[in-house]
Design an enzyme around this catalytic site. Sequence first.
Site, mmCIF file in Angstrom:
data_model
loop_
_atom_site.group_PDB
_atom_site.id
_atom_site.type_symbol
_atom_site.label_atom_id
_atom_site.label_comp_id
_atom_site.label_asym_id
_atom_site.label_seq_id
_atom_site.Cartn_x
_atom_site.Cartn_y
_atom_site.Cartn_z
ATOM 1 N N TYR A 135 -12.121 -12.072 8.381
ATOM 2 C CA TYR A 135 -12.240 -13.327 7.631
ATOM 3 C C TYR A 135 -13.050 -14.366 8.390
ATOM 4 O O TYR A 135 -13.749 -15.177 7.786
ATOM 5 C CB TYR A 135 -10.843 -13.911 7.368
ATOM 6 N N LYS A 190 -5.320 0.192 11.295
ATOM 7 C CA LYS A 190 -6.230 1.293 10.963
ATOM 8 C C LYS A 190 -6.785 1.797 12.292
ATOM 9 O O LYS A 190 -8.001 1.857 12.512
ATOM 10 C CB LYS A 190 -7.324 0.778 10.002
ATOM 11 N N ASP A 222 -3.486 2.635 4.837
ATOM 12 C CA ASP A 222 -3.518 3.389 3.572
ATOM 13 C C ASP A 222 -2.151 3.984 3.267
ATOM 14 O O ASP A 222 -1.667 3.924 2.134
ATOM 15 C CB ASP A 222 -4.629 4.457 3.589
ATOM 16 N N ASP A 246 -3.602 -9.593 3.212
ATOM 17 C CA ASP A 246 -3.994 -10.157 1.912
ATOM 18 C C ASP A 246 -3.751 -9.122 0.815
ATOM 19 O O ASP A 246 -3.139 -9.408 -0.219
ATOM 20 C CB ASP A 246 -5.465 -10.559 1.961
ATOM 21 N N ASP A 250 -0.355 -8.807 -2.125
ATOM 22 C CA ASP A 250 -0.500 -8.817 -3.588
ATOM 23 C C ASP A 250 0.172 -7.585 -4.193
ATOM 24 O O ASP A 250 0.810 -7.662 -5.247
ATOM 25 C CB ASP A 250 -1.982 -8.840 -4.006
#
Length: 356
Positions: A135, A190, A222, A246, A250
């Site tokens: 970001y 990751k 994942d 993020d 959601d």
Amino acid sequence: MKIAVLPGDGIGPEITHEAVKVLSALGDSFEMEMAQVGGAGYAAHGHPLPEGTLKLAKEADAVLFGAVGDYQYDTLERALRPEQAILGLRKELGLFANLRPAILYPELAGASTLKPEVVSGLDILIIRELTGDIYFGKPRGVRECPDGPFAGQREGFDTMRYAEGEIRRIAHVAFQAARKRDRRVTSVDKANVLETFQFWRDVVTSVHKEYQDVELEHMYVDNAAMQLVRAPKKFDVLVTGNMFGDILSDAAAMLTGSIGMLPSASLDANNKGLYEPSHGSAPDIAGKGVANPLATILSAAMMLRFTFGKTEQADRIETAVKRVLAQGLRTPDIHEPGSTKVGTKEMGDAVVAALG
Ligand SMILES: NC(=O)c1ccc[n+]([C@@H]2O[C@H](COP(=O)([O-])OP(=O)(O)OC[C@H]3O[C@@H](n4cnc5c(N)ncnc54)[C@H](O)[C@@H]3O)[C@@H](O)[C@H]2O)c1
Ligand SMILES: CC(C)[C@H](C(=O)O)[C@@H](O)C(=O)O
Ligand SMILES: [Mg+2]
């Protein structure tokens, strides 16, 4: 007790209005001052985070934030887009720890898109690092591709990076939060592909040495996305970087019945905070009076708990939310046969009426 109220765009003003109403009904005297932010800030002052708004946010003890963004601003240069306001506030105020509790209220067990037995009793805490990662990493931009089969063409690029101190401080937040819960932390990364996240894993493992009473597990992002919909109750505290947090939050929102149910607190090292729903400005339903204000109202409860230490008042709001859900009141984002459909304002009024 000064609160900067920044409603923003889209449904932001509608949902913030309801949260302010609930805060005002508690009987405490909060000084609340409003300012424009996001597209509204740009329209009024030529910048998504106008100087006066940033000054107010810095002076206040806490910020109540609605949401920013609207399609009409999507073609502006990036620095002027509404989203820069929330990113700028997080960075300027040092709000590195984003707490997104995904709780399924028993009354909404039938509202989740997942089977009730998968989600009933869900209570997980997603801790998202908020001021680092891809970001904010530099360099970024669009340049001429230097090599490979696409050499000479334009390429877009961003930089993923995390400093050790950034990882250490969010890991401490996660382990300390876990101590107040079920003492289990899942660090999501990751590490199998990205240098940044192998480093993340190593640093979290080293911080864990100070928290031997807390169980630590590492999980690839994942797999974490899959486990969140397969068996979400297996998680207690989930800690991850800005980008993965993020996305996963959601996804977790839908476990709670609706994105309109997920509150958040973004805290600095001293528990000064910005409180906002995890969702966005929902331009598709803005101005229709149907947005769910509960995530924002619950964010106000988090503000009372974390910044002002007003546990009883926070409990009052959360209990009132449970009561209105038990009364069968639902905004249209929550699909449940037999419920009573209400709009944003009626939902806010019902929460006020249900404050004990
Ligand atoms: N922190 C923020 O201010 C924030 C967060 C996310 C997205 N955004 C911005 O919001 C804009 C829209 O983004 P998006 O559509 O991807 O995400 P969104 O969260 O705004 O909306 C996604 C879907 O969820 C619904 N929804 C969201 N909140 C709701 C609520 N309280 N009640 C009922 N339904 C609700 C919307 O109607 C939409 O169908 C974009 O400009 C985006 O950048 C801002
Ligand atoms: C609007 C955007 C900048 C923001 C983010 O990506 O952090 C939003 O999606 C969120 O979750 O708060
Ligand atoms: Mg988001």
